[in-house]
Design a protein around this motif. Structure first.
Motif, short mmCIF file in Angstrom:
data_model
loop_
_atom_site.label_atom_id
_atom_site.label_comp_id
_atom_site.label_asym_id
_atom_site.label_seq_id
_atom_site.Cartn_x
_atom_site.Cartn_y
_atom_site.Cartn_z
N LEU A 214 1.31 -1.09 -0.22
CA LEU A 214 0.20 -0.04 -0.24
C LEU A 214 0.84 1.27 -0.05
CD1 LEU A 214 -2.66 -1.24 2.56
CD2 LEU A 214 -2.82 -1.16 0.12
N LEU A 215 2.46 0.94 -0.21
CA LEU A 215 3.35 2.35 -0.46
C LEU A 215 2.14 3.32 -0.88
CD1 LEU A 215 6.39 0.90 -0.05
CD2 LEU A 215 5.69 1.42 1.40
N GLU A 216 2.09 3.01 -2.10
CA GLU A 216 1.65 3.94 -3.28
C GLU A 216 -0.09 4.74 -2.73
OE1 GLU A 216 3.82 1.85 -7.31
OE2 GLU A 216 1.92 2.56 -7.49
N LEU A 217 -0.66 4.31 -1.78
CA LEU A 217 -1.50 5.04 -1.11
C LEU A 217 -1.33 6.74 -0.52
CD1 LEU A 217 -4.58 3.40 -1.53
CD2 LEU A 217 -4.26 3.05 1.14
N ASP A 218 -1.84 6.86 -1.78
CA ASP A 218 -2.06 8.23 -0.97
C ASP A 218 -3.12 8.69 -1.77
OD1 ASP A 218 -0.92 10.86 -0.13
OD2 ASP A 218 -0.05 11.38 -1.71
N PRO A 219 -4.33 8.66 -0.49
CA PRO A 219 -5.80 9.63 -1.07
C PRO A 219 -5.56 11.18 -1.10
CG PRO A 219 -5.52 7.92 0.67
CD PRO A 219 -4.09 8.46 0.48
N PRO A 220 -6.39 11.58 -2.56
CA PRO A 220 -6.34 12.93 -2.12
C PRO A 220 -6.88 13.79 -1.15
CG PRO A 220 -7.96 11.61 -4.17
CD PRO A 220 -7.20 10.46 -3.47
N SER A 221 -7.65 12.70 -0.32
CA SER A 221 -8.24 13.82 0.55
C SER A 221 -8.18 14.03 2.14
CB SER A 221 -10.43 13.42 1.21
OG SER A 221 -10.29 12.11 1.38
N SER A 222 -7.90 15.26 2.86
CA SER A 222 -7.45 14.61 3.91
C SER A 222 -7.77 14.02 4.96
CB SER A 222 -6.56 16.69 4.82
OG SER A 222 -7.70 16.97 5.05
N ARG A 223 -8.83 14.12 4.94
CA ARG A 223 -9.84 13.13 5.89
C ARG A 223 -9.60 10.79 5.65
NH1 ARG A 223 -16.28 16.05 5.91
NH2 ARG A 223 -15.55 17.89 7.26
N ILE A 224 -9.33 10.77 3.76
CA ILE A 224 -8.76 9.62 4.50
C ILE A 224 -7.62 9.33 4.34
CG2 ILE A 224 -9.39 7.60 2.72
CD1 ILE A 224 -11.97 9.19 3.62
N ARG A 225 -6.57 10.08 4.35
CA ARG A 225 -5.11 10.10 4.59
C ARG A 225 -5.30 10.29 6.16
NH1 ARG A 225 -4.12 13.95 0.81
NH2 ARG A 225 -3.45 15.63 2.42
N GLU A 226 -5.79 11.14 6.89
CA GLU A 226 -6.52 11.02 8.57
C GLU A 226 -6.32 10.06 8.94
OE1 GLU A 226 -8.41 14.24 9.80
OE2 GLU A 226 -6.26 15.49 9.28
N ALA A 227 -7.08 9.46 8.17
CA ALA A 227 -8.31 7.68 8.69
C ALA A 227 -7.28 6.67 8.96
CB ALA A 227 -9.68 7.39 7.97
N LEU A 228 -6.55 6.74 7.67
CA LEU A 228 -4.99 5.74 7.30
C LEU A 228 -4.27 5.78 8.52
CD1 LEU A 228 -4.54 5.42 3.17
CD2 LEU A 228 -5.34 3.51 4.76
N PHE B 207 -13.76 6.54 1.02
CA PHE B 207 -12.65 5.33 1.08
C PHE B 207 -12.22 4.60 0.07
CE2 PHE B 207 -9.52 4.20 4.65
CZ PHE B 207 -8.88 2.53 3.81
N LEU B 208 -13.79 3.37 -0.06
CA LEU B 208 -13.39 2.94 -2.01
C LEU B 208 -12.84 3.70 -3.11
CD1 LEU B 208 -13.67 0.09 -2.08
CD2 LEU B 208 -16.61 1.08 -3.29
N ALA B 209 -13.61 4.59 -3.14
CA ALA B 209 -13.02 5.97 -4.60
C ALA B 209 -12.13 6.01 -3.93
CB ALA B 209 -14.50 6.95 -4.17
N GLU B 210 -10.90 6.42 -3.25
CA GLU B 210 -9.82 7.15 -3.11
C GLU B 210 -8.83 5.96 -2.85
OE1 GLU B 210 -11.86 11.11 -0.48
OE2 GLU B 210 -9.41 10.15 -0.94
N THR B 211 -9.40 4.68 -2.69
CA THR B 211 -8.07 3.91 -2.36
C THR B 211 -8.87 2.87 -2.98
OG1 THR B 211 -9.84 2.28 -0.51
CG2 THR B 211 -7.95 4.89 -0.44
N GLY B 212 -9.53 2.52 -3.44
CA GLY B 212 -10.00 1.23 -4.50
C GLY B 212 -10.24 -0.38 -4.04
N GLN B 213 -10.76 0.11 -2.35
CA GLN B 213 -10.54 -0.87 -1.38
C GLN B 213 -11.22 -0.09 -0.48
OE1 GLN B 213 -6.28 -2.65 0.55
NE2 GLN B 213 -5.76 -0.89 -1.21
N THR B 214 -12.39 -1.94 -0.06
CA THR B 214 -12.75 -1.07 1.76
C THR B 214 -12.27 -0.82 2.82
OG1 THR B 214 -12.94 -3.36 2.35
CG2 THR B 214 -14.87 -3.00 0.83
N PRO B 215 -12.94 -0.18 3.61
CA PRO B 215 -12.36 0.15 4.83
C PRO B 215 -11.68 -1.12 5.64
CG PRO B 215 -13.72 1.84 4.97
CD PRO B 215 -14.05 0.68 3.46
N ALA B 216 -12.28 -2.08 6.15
CA ALA B 216 -12.33 -3.72 6.23
C ALA B 216 -11.08 -4.39 5.52
CB ALA B 216 -13.32 -4.78 6.70
#
Length: 327
Positions: free
Chosen positions: A207-221, A252-261
């Motif tokens: 998941l190293l390349e996982l860089d969601p565009p929104s700060s909210r999803i980044r903070e959750a990760l 989360f799904l839209a920005e990462t391609g994965q469900t949170p779980a």
């Protein structure tokens, strides 16, 4: 105000531990028409120092004042095959032991953490190093809280990074700390490197390349990485992101391609894998430590993520360790 960045090397240091971070700190001057840093390479005796690859680097002696009286703002200790001897050098350790009184920050790359530990700088602190040597660092320094699954750590003024190329991630984080996110991103683009792997990211992460565009999803990760041992429901992560659970799940799904779980399971599996490969900690304890409710659940997650169970991965790691040599 221009900050002086010192790089501490010794015979048989790893050249990338120096050249990677040095390039990051040099980039603002060359690429951005700024001169925020002055750079100096230090060694115990000064003069040419030969890296493990045979390349010589000119250095200033520790006892000299190489930059017209300018104090060191940051000192970065390289790693490499020579760390064993460096960790026994009285003058080098004395200089390093006094560094927190002279410098705003002290950092290490890779096995440079062993030199920092020998100087007493890591006692009572969190630290990381190359995954292959994390168990050894912990075994020989029980007062350190070694976090083997991190790219880099920051504990007060003390920073440490994982192996070799992660020194670039560390340096980008230090620059971001000084000059802000936009400058650090511009440097990463100039150097054609990823900006930047988060410190809490597993050294093994896919998941190293996982860089969601929104700060909210980044903070959750980031929150999930820092609280893997706790219950991480969608509702809890949604609270961190200040979204409703339904909004959070969709974003989360839209920005990462994965469900949170699925993302949390993968993060836990990667964190567990680092610990399994690094030492002899019981698999049951590792499962609890990263948030799996039982070893069987972790086994199933490993098969999904890596195609084999934890026991098989440990056997491979032990075989590779037996065939290798300390660095």
């Amino acid at each position: 105000m221009t900050k002086t960045i010192g790089f501490l090397v010794f015979p048989s240091f790893q050249i990338l531990d120096l050249s990677g971070p040095l390039a990051v700190f040099d980039a603002p001057t060359r690429a951005l028409s700024m001169a925020p840093y002055r750079l100096v390479v230090l060694s115990e005796q000064g003069g040419p120092v030969t890296s493990s690859s045979g390349l010589e680097v000119m250095t200033q002696a520790l006892g000299k004042n190489p930059l017209d009286g300018q104090p060191l703002d940051t000192l970065i200790v390289a790693g490499g095959a020579g760390t064993r001897e460096a960790a026994k050098a009285p003058a080098l350790l004395a200089f390093l032991g006094q560094a927190p009184e002279r410098c705003r920050r002290v950092a290490s790359v890779c096995t440079g953490a062993f030199v920092m530990a020998a100087a007493g700088l890591l006692d009572g602190r969190r630290a990381t190093t190359h995954w292959h040597y994390a168990a050894s660092l912990q075994r020989h320094n029980p007062r350190i809280r070694v976090e083997a699954d991190r790219i880099f750590t920051k504990d007060g003024p003390i920073w440490t990074s994982a192996g070799v190329s992660s020194g670039i991630d560390l340096a980008l984080a230090l620059v971001e700390d000084d000059l802000g996110l936009d400058i650090a991103r511009a440097i990463a683009r100039h150097l054609v490197v990823y900006h930047r792997r988060p410190g809490g990211q597993s050294q093994f992460s896919t998941l190293l390349e996982l860089d969601p565009p929104s700060s909210r999803i980044r903070e959750a990760l980031t929150y999930a990485r820092d609280h893997l041992h706790e219950t991480l429901s969608v509702e809890r992560l949604a609270d961190v992101a200040c979204l409703s659970p339904r909004q959070f799940g969709r974003a989360f799904l839209a920005e990462t391609g994965q469900t949170p779980a699925k993302a949390v399971e993968r993060l836990r599996a990667e964190a567990a894998r680092a610990r399994i490969e690094a030492g002899r900690e019981p698999i049951e304890a590792i499962a609890r430590g990263v948030g799996f409710t039982d070893p069987e659940r972790m086994r199933r997650a490993f098969v999904r993520a890596f195609g084999q169970p934890p026991q098989a991965i440990r056997r491979v790691a032990r075989a590779a360790s037996a065939a290798g040599s300390p660095g």
